[in-house]
Enzyme design. Sequence first.
Site, PDB file in Angstrom:
ATOM      1  N   ASP A 337       0.849  -1.192   0.000  1.00  0.00           N
ATOM      2  CA  ASP A 337       0.000   0.000   0.000  1.00  0.00           C
ATOM      3  C   ASP A 337       0.879   1.235   0.000  1.00  0.00           C
ATOM      4  O   ASP A 337       2.063   1.170   0.375  1.00  0.00           O
ATOM      5  CB  ASP A 337      -0.891   0.032   1.254  1.00  0.00           C
ATOM      6  CG  ASP A 337      -2.084  -0.899   1.130  1.00  0.00           C
ATOM      7  OD1 ASP A 337      -2.539  -1.121   0.007  1.00  0.00           O
ATOM      8  OD2 ASP A 337      -2.540  -1.400   2.164  1.00  0.00           O
ATOM      9  N   ASP A 633      -4.966  -3.350   5.022  1.00  0.00           N
ATOM     10  CA  ASP A 633      -5.414  -2.893   6.339  1.00  0.00           C
ATOM     11  C   ASP A 633      -6.923  -2.942   6.533  1.00  0.00           C
ATOM     12  O   ASP A 633      -7.406  -2.856   7.641  1.00  0.00           O
ATOM     13  CB  ASP A 633      -4.909  -1.463   6.618  1.00  0.00           C
ATOM     14  CG  ASP A 633      -5.351  -0.483   5.543  1.00  0.00           C
ATOM     15  OD1 ASP A 633      -6.165  -0.857   4.669  1.00  0.00           O
ATOM     16  OD2 ASP A 633      -4.890   0.672   5.577  1.00  0.00           O
ATOM     17  N   ASP A 637      -9.571  -6.236   2.392  1.00  0.00           N
ATOM     18  CA  ASP A 637      -8.229  -6.702   2.017  1.00  0.00           C
ATOM     19  C   ASP A 637      -7.989  -8.142   2.453  1.00  0.00           C
ATOM     20  O   ASP A 637      -7.020  -8.769   2.014  1.00  0.00           O
ATOM     21  CB  ASP A 637      -7.151  -5.810   2.656  1.00  0.00           C
ATOM     22  CG  ASP A 637      -7.060  -4.450   1.992  1.00  0.00           C
ATOM     23  OD1 ASP A 637      -7.380  -4.364   0.794  1.00  0.00           O
ATOM     24  OD2 ASP A 637      -6.666  -3.486   2.669  1.00  0.00           O
TER      25      ASP A 637
END
Length: 912
Positions: A337, A633, A637
Amino acid sequence: MSPVKWHSLTAEEVLRETKTHPARGLTTEEAAQRLREYGPNELAEKPPTSFWLRLLYQFNSFVIYLLLVAAAASFVLGDKIEALAILSIVLLNGILGIIQEGRAEASLKSLKKLAAPTTKVVRSENIQILPAAQLVLGDMVILEAGDQIPADLRLIETVNLRVNEASLTGESTAVEKSANAVLPTSAVLGDRKNMAYMGTLITYGRGRGVVVATGMRTEVGHITGLLASTKEENTPLQKRLDQLGRTLSIAALVICGMVFFIGTLQDRQQGIDLATSLKESFIIAVSLAIAAVPEGLPAVVTINLALGMRRMIQSHALIRRLPAVETLGSATVIASDKTGTLTQNQMTVVSLYANGHIIDLVNPENGDWQNEPTVKQLVLGGLLASDARLESDADTKEGYVVIGDATEAALVRLAVRANLQQAVAEKQYPRIAEIPFDSDRKRMTTIHQLADGTYLAFVKGAPDLLLNLCDSFKNNGQSIPLDQEQFHQINQTMASNALRVLAVAQKQLHTLPAEITSETMENHLDLLGLVALHDPARPEVGGAIAQARRAGIKTLMVTGDYVDTAQAIARSIGLLREGGQILSGEEIENLTDEELAEQIENIDVFARVSPHHKVRIVDALDSQGHIVAMTGDGVNDAPALKRASIGVAMGITGTDVSKENADMVLTDDNYASIVAAVEQGRIIYDNIRNFVYYLLSCNVAEIAVIFIAALVGWPVPLTAIQLLWLNLITDGAPALALGVERGDPDVMERPPRSPQEPIITHEMWLNVAIQTIVMTGATLLVFAIGLGRIELPFVTIQPGEQTARVMAFVTLSSAQLARAYTARSEHFSIFRLGVFSNKYMQYAVASSFVGLLIVIYVPPLQGIFDTITMNLNHWLIMLPLLLLPAVIAEVTKIVMPWMKRFSIGKEPESVF
């Protein structure tokens, strides 16, 4: 209070019953008192096995049974001292085994405590983040999507709250909860819509609940016996090592049987009576089996894994599943990310676009920007359409802290700067409903009631999606038709400067629709403006990406941000390679899985992706043979984290759902910590291999010494007691010291290890063979000199069988201890590593060598171990030969790379 049917009470009755306040919660003093009264919010663990039972387990092996039989045989035949010595060493070995296992269990328990969940609680009017274990009856818990329910709760506030209760009820579909429901006392667990139970997961919405049961009083506590009986699975590495241990054990026992047969035959030829011959041969064979079988291998591997995991924690990486430790060493791709992982997650609003112009908040030219009506409404909308909370804190410079999502926290700080007080705004515009953020809509809507009875909705979210829902925009308080192209251009300009951009819009309503959904509320909006936020890149990330690249690991950015924003950040940190491509979520949608897999090697950045795109990215990389570490997170996901070879959850911003499905949790949400964890994973695997290498070279040499001497008709070079003592001092402490090596200098300069690579490679087998030959040759040469079969011109000793055995015993023991130094690395010289750089190796070898000297020089022990005092001449003979294996090991490290140039072949298949 446990008999109370909480689901049958109203929220007000529950608050009275638990003596708590809906806004203030419990005071710190009340919570402390209840914690003392009810105990921590923890499930009971399986009771520990008693010391004596654990000691008994140490003797539960075939070779130990044989050794006990040998001791009994010695006792019956009158050799009571030898019998007691064997039993003493067996007992000492068992105690050392308990100590090793205890250390491993203690390390793993402490790691589990570090992985314990936290929760948001209202205490003394402030929101606090506390370990779930500190929850008590009456605590007010704040619930958000992605959280794991920390205790049994009676819900008192729910906003579109849905909970997955599969772990408790078996129902896979998330259950919609309602705080207003009051149910009959007979309602079954699955129908209690006003309750939330420990261990279940929030998939959507938010809420609040009062703790009504903790620890063993919870519903899951009633069935905790089932959880306690769940057996821990070994890692693939441990399974392969177990298989290696079994194979070596079988081979060793076969050879020991041959030694027994040959020894008995030779004794009979020399006229020794059958009973004595059988006893001596049996004891030697069994002792050799004890020395050769790697019974300490599982404990040492577990300890090494635990020690390595503790080092990872120091690097801010918490391993939740042991297999991830070895998988890390094979990682070829890190899919990360952007926000908070590659960047600092310290969002700051740096500019606004409102009233047709950009307002620079870093160097504002207009000092009165806060009072422009549209700007004030824009700031108000961002404040009210957020769940971040401003809490007073006298210890900070600002006098407050903001708890919540970093983006929403930045909007709350902007409101403070614009002189808007959160508490006052929420009182003036009370929130009566909301449509929570989700990763598909990429926006959040809140509905507020005004004093005149009308309603005002604020919507904040991604500009590219939100602009399509707007008909007009506010300009100096007036609604005028929206020029979408103009706003898209402003959005693109901001994004290209590495800024994250949000749009804020509003909608005024006289009445509310019958059903509040995104379809009924998120349309015909008035755009208030754009908010640009800056999240600087972490300063250490650029170096970590370069290090990963040198280690053969590719880094991908996978972000929901705009292409321009992602590109600017990726270029600034060195992630975007020359010629590297960027792929958007929209483009992913237009590709088949096969087409995505074909392009994946050329792509560095994935932008505007949704969580389901992450699964496709992992699958595409997997199809190309990559071992993928994927970060995440959010709730959505979880599938990607589960699908990836190594799922990496964020410890600070990550939801409980993401952590539950991850193999590793970053306690600092930092990309650099993933690279550090990969390095530690490689070091752990190397250390375990080095220990196996050391163990094999030593144990095979012990077998060879006895076997070859028996074949050529020599006396037995080592007695049973000597073999047992040698095994005790050389296999224990040095093996543990090898587990704390800092790693080879090139550990992050070489490509990832193939998951199919055997533990014992062709090169290692060759090195084991070399070491076995040298160690066996040195020991037998010393033995021959001690017997007087080889005479030396400059040094004289009194030959004899006892002298020869002691010299062989000292030479083989010392050679193995010196060998431990060279086993610290398979390829690097100890001089490159630093001879004394591993202080634990100094302690291990010194203590083991003292153990060797004691049985040689302490008179009472000389009779037990059949030793004599060694003089200077003995040491002058032994010293060059006991150092020879270590010297040859170092020479091999120099010669082996040269040999590889002339014999490059495929690694043979291996079950290990």
